[in-house]
Write an enzyme that holds these catalytic residues in place. Sequence first.
Site, short mmCIF file in Angstrom:
data_model
loop_
_atom_site.label_atom_id
_atom_site.label_comp_id
_atom_site.label_asym_id
_atom_site.label_seq_id
_atom_site.Cartn_x
_atom_site.Cartn_y
_atom_site.Cartn_z
N ASP A 30 -36.48 39.46 69.35
CA ASP A 30 -35.77 38.13 69.51
C ASP A 30 -36.62 37.10 68.99
O ASP A 30 -37.80 37.58 68.56
CB ASP A 30 -35.48 37.36 70.90
CG ASP A 30 -34.29 36.57 70.93
OD1 ASP A 30 -33.76 36.31 70.26
OD2 ASP A 30 -33.47 36.95 72.22
N TRP A 71 -31.28 35.46 64.19
CA TRP A 71 -30.24 34.76 64.05
C TRP A 71 -29.87 34.19 62.67
O TRP A 71 -29.33 32.94 62.61
CB TRP A 71 -30.43 33.29 65.02
CG TRP A 71 -31.13 33.63 66.47
CD1 TRP A 71 -30.96 34.87 67.34
CD2 TRP A 71 -32.11 32.82 67.04
NE1 TRP A 71 -31.69 34.64 68.42
CE2 TRP A 71 -32.31 33.37 68.31
CE3 TRP A 71 -32.83 31.63 66.69
CZ2 TRP A 71 -33.39 32.86 69.31
CZ3 TRP A 71 -33.83 31.38 67.71
CH2 TRP A 71 -34.06 31.97 68.94
N GLY A 72 -30.40 34.94 61.83
CA GLY A 72 -29.99 34.23 60.48
C GLY A 72 -31.01 33.18 59.88
O GLY A 72 -30.81 32.81 58.75
N ASP A 123 -25.78 33.35 69.14
CA ASP A 123 -25.24 33.95 70.07
C ASP A 123 -23.69 33.99 70.17
O ASP A 123 -23.08 32.63 70.19
CB ASP A 123 -25.85 33.63 71.54
CG ASP A 123 -27.11 33.82 71.47
OD1 ASP A 123 -27.81 34.27 70.42
OD2 ASP A 123 -27.82 33.83 72.57
C1 GLA Z 1 -31.28 34.96 72.53
C2 GLA Z 1 -30.49 36.26 71.81
C3 GLA Z 1 -29.45 36.84 72.68
C4 GLA Z 1 -30.31 37.42 74.01
C5 GLA Z 1 -30.94 36.11 74.70
C6 GLA Z 1 -31.79 36.47 75.79
O1 GLA Z 1 -30.40 33.92 72.77
O2 GLA Z 1 -30.00 35.63 70.56
O3 GLA Z 1 -28.81 38.02 72.13
O4 GLA Z 1 -31.11 38.40 73.72
O5 GLA Z 1 -32.05 35.57 73.68
O6 GLA Z 1 -32.53 35.45 76.42
#
Ligand code: GLA
Length: 376
Positions: A127, A162-163, A184
């Site tokens: 992450d 996340w890009g 997300d």
């Molecule tokens: C981020 C990720 C999610 C998930 C959460 C966990 O938001 O993008 O997919 O893994 O963290 O806290």
Amino acid sequence: MLSKTPPMGFNTWNTFGENINDEMIRQTADKMVELGLKDAGYEYLVIDDCWSKKERDPVTDKIVPDPVKFPQGMKAVSDYVHSKGLKFGMYSCAGVRTCADYPGSFDHEFLDAKTFAEYGADFLKYDNCNKPENCNGPLLYKKMSMALKACGREILFSACNWGCDEVNTWIRSIGAHMYRSTGDICDNFNSVRDLFISQLDNYAYSAPGCFNDIDMLIAGMYAEGNVGAGGCSDTEYKTHFALWCMASSPLMIGCDIRKINDTTLALLKNKNLIRINQDEEGRPPFVVSRHRDGKCICLVKVLSDNEFAVMLANLSDDDSRMNLYLEDIGLPVASGKGLALTDAFTGEGRGVAKERISLQVAAHDCELFLAKIADV
Ligand code: GLA
């Protein structure tokens, strides 16, 4: 080779958030086998955030599994998952803390990769939260990629940035096997539509070895769980899954498999849809046409064996007549060729289309065909 086709499996986050434990993981593993999901291709069982204690071990500096959630430790869980013929996935973060404020792997990459290898992990989701200010984001992903390659075990690297940092352009080159390109997902149709459309120009970066991940599936969640926000109808979940298949996105189930209903199960196991997603050539879809603010989208994905997937996706909020002109995909009338269509959802023959495919498609619904070139 890892990630020859888009990885498939289950991830705890969407439904369970921090409410994860040894028992629910084992029950999920049992169900993945019992319900035929493993046989359908869903092989990774991934534990997301919130699995560890809040602090590292003061002596070894290792991350420590939460003793209440996982009283037998992670190796025992992993062994159980493996005993079912499934693969085991773990989660960490490039920053100092994870998104839910547990220890992250910043500056501990090699130690943590080794720890995950000791657990018997086959997959690591990595992450993007809580990185030190002004740090070099891509370098942190390079570091964990190297740490995994050095850890003595084959571990699929699922980069979740996340890009950010124009991830599409470099993530394949550093050895990752899939990468989150978006924020997300939420359990509603707007989120599905926004995520899919946001990556329309970037699906071409996906190919065997590394796939653009537009986030975990919400099909079958019905507003229950951790990313609940309204929920979707079965029609909307059907369109969601079909879009993810057309995009060659990894397919990570996000609903509670222990409570899955027949409709969701049939959708997630649909052989034609999985065939479209898992096609060995891993080609991106191309956009044939868009109307209604770009929300009615006709797409074609070229598959192996001279087959095609053809999708008419009505992501707008109104019913719409959708027309896909065959000349726009390179099949003009003068060629004497049309497309023999099979409904991908039902497997029923739908005749041979000449000149165009013209159908009324309800709001948030779609038509998806497997197609072959035919004489007309
Ligand atoms: C981020 C990720 C999610 C998930 C959460 C966990 O938001 O993008 O997919 O893994 O963290 O806290």
